[in-house]
Design a protein around this motif. Structure first.
Motif, PDB file in Angstrom:
ATOM      1  N   TYR A  78       0.839  -1.205   0.000  1.00 17.57           N
ATOM      2  CA  TYR A  78       0.000   0.000   0.000  1.00 17.57           C
ATOM      3  C   TYR A  78       0.874   1.255   0.000  1.00 17.57           C
ATOM      4  CZ  TYR A  78      -3.060   3.722   1.523  1.00 17.57           C
ATOM      5  OH  TYR A  78      -3.726   4.921   1.616  1.00 17.57           O
ATOM      6  N   GLU A  79       1.868   1.282   0.867  1.00 19.62           N
ATOM      7  CA  GLU A  79       2.747   2.456   0.925  1.00 19.62           C
ATOM      8  C   GLU A  79       3.494   2.661  -0.386  1.00 19.62           C
ATOM      9  OE1 GLU A  79       4.520   3.773   4.956  1.00 19.62           O
ATOM     10  OE2 GLU A  79       4.745   1.585   4.864  1.00 19.62           O
ATOM     11  N   LEU A  80       3.999   1.581  -0.962  1.00 17.10           N
ATOM     12  CA  LEU A  80       4.728   1.695  -2.229  1.00 17.10           C
ATOM     13  C   LEU A  80       3.823   2.204  -3.345  1.00 17.10           C
ATOM     14  CD1 LEU A  80       6.844  -1.574  -2.097  1.00 17.10           C
ATOM     15  CD2 LEU A  80       7.732   0.774  -2.052  1.00 17.10           C
ATOM     16  N   GLU A  81       2.584   1.763  -3.352  1.00 16.55           N
ATOM     17  CA  GLU A  81       1.668   2.116  -4.432  1.00 16.55           C
ATOM     18  C   GLU A  81       0.998   3.474  -4.209  1.00 16.55           C
ATOM     19  OE1 GLU A  81      -1.232   2.470  -7.240  1.00 16.55           O
ATOM     20  OE2 GLU A  81      -1.893   2.187  -5.178  1.00 16.55           O
ATOM     21  N   ALA A 119       8.673  -3.110  -5.220  1.00 18.61           N
ATOM     22  CA  ALA A 119       9.228  -1.769  -5.457  1.00 18.61           C
ATOM     23  C   ALA A 119       9.793  -1.670  -6.867  1.00 18.61           C
ATOM     24  CB  ALA A 119      10.294  -1.441  -4.421  1.00 18.61           C
ATOM     25  N   LEU A 120      10.503  -2.691  -7.305  1.00 21.10           N
ATOM     26  CA  LEU A 120      11.065  -2.696  -8.648  1.00 21.10           C
ATOM     27  C   LEU A 120       9.962  -2.641  -9.706  1.00 21.10           C
ATOM     28  CD1 LEU A 120      13.600  -2.799 -10.388  1.00 21.10           C
ATOM     29  CD2 LEU A 120      13.509  -5.294 -10.245  1.00 21.10           C
ATOM     30  N   GLU A 126      13.090   4.785  -9.433  1.00 22.21           N
ATOM     31  CA  GLU A 126      13.616   5.055  -8.098  1.00 22.21           C
ATOM     32  C   GLU A 126      14.563   3.940  -7.656  1.00 22.21           C
ATOM     33  OE1 GLU A 126      12.081   5.694  -3.494  1.00 22.21           O
ATOM     34  OE2 GLU A 126      10.601   5.378  -5.071  1.00 22.21           O
ATOM     35  N   VAL A 127      14.178   2.702  -7.885  1.00 23.20           N
ATOM     36  CA  VAL A 127      15.032   1.573  -7.512  1.00 23.20           C
ATOM     37  C   VAL A 127      16.329   1.619  -8.310  1.00 23.20           C
ATOM     38  CG1 VAL A 127      15.227  -0.943  -7.482  1.00 23.20           C
ATOM     39  CG2 VAL A 127      13.083   0.146  -6.793  1.00 23.20           C
ATOM     40  N   ARG A 131      20.297   1.910  -6.921  1.00 26.90           N
ATOM     41  CA  ARG A 131      21.291   0.899  -7.262  1.00 26.90           C
ATOM     42  C   ARG A 131      22.475   1.512  -7.984  1.00 26.90           C
ATOM     43  NH1 ARG A 131      17.356  -4.151  -8.941  1.00 26.90           N
ATOM     44  NH2 ARG A 131      16.721  -4.595  -6.794  1.00 26.90           N
ATOM     45  N   THR A 132      22.245   2.555  -8.767  1.00 26.45           N
ATOM     46  CA  THR A 132      23.314   3.245  -9.481  1.00 26.45           C
ATOM     47  C   THR A 132      24.176   4.026  -8.497  1.00 26.45           C
ATOM     48  OG1 THR A 132      21.884   3.454 -11.400  1.00 26.45           O
ATOM     49  CG2 THR A 132      23.826   4.845 -11.342  1.00 26.45           C
TER      50      THR A 132
END
Length: 134
Positions: A78-81, A119-120, A126-127, A131-132
């Motif tokens: 829910y938070e991610l979306e 998340a990906l 953002e992910v 990672r970069t």
């Protein structure tokens, strides 16, 4: 559903004000309570949709998850979306802490892996940026 409500209510952050170094409240108690209610209502209203988001990233049936893992995944998804301004790493860290506090011994690791995949899928840019930069 009643078990889910109880589990969610117990796991959502308590309404305690954040205090800055000068002793002032950064976020008031009323705002924290509003956020807690927002999460609870959001998860309950969108449970079927959230289950659809979560399920493809599982290695077992959704119904076979423990109620605690299920509740944490509902909250995290829910938070991610629904809250894109909350960094995904914050969401994952909160879920890990919930898992450590309320879940089985290594349940937090499972939750972390699933939420990273979600998340990906929901926030690929953002992910990729994190990672970069790592």
């Amino acid at each position: 559903m009643q078990r889910l409500v109880g589990a969610l209510g117990a796991m959502l952050p308590r309404a305690e004000p954040a205090v800055d170094p000068n002793g002032r409240h950064e976020v008031g108690i009323a705002e924290l309570k509003r956020r807690r209610v927002d999460h609870l209502v959001g998860v309950l209203d969108r449970a079927a949709e959230l289950e659809q988001i979560i399920t493809p990233h599982l290695d077992r049936q959704f119904q076979k998850l423990s109620p605690v893992e299920r509740a944490i995944l509902y909250i995290g998804a829910y938070e991610l979306e629904a809250h894109p301004k909350t960094p995904f790493k914050v969401v994952l860290n909160e879920a890990i802490e919930l898992g450590k506090s309320f879940g089985a011994t290594d349940g937090y690791r499972f939750v972390n892996g699933v939420l990273e995949k979600i998340a990906l899928a929901l926030r690929p840019e953002e992910v990729a940026r994190t990672r970069t930069n790592a």
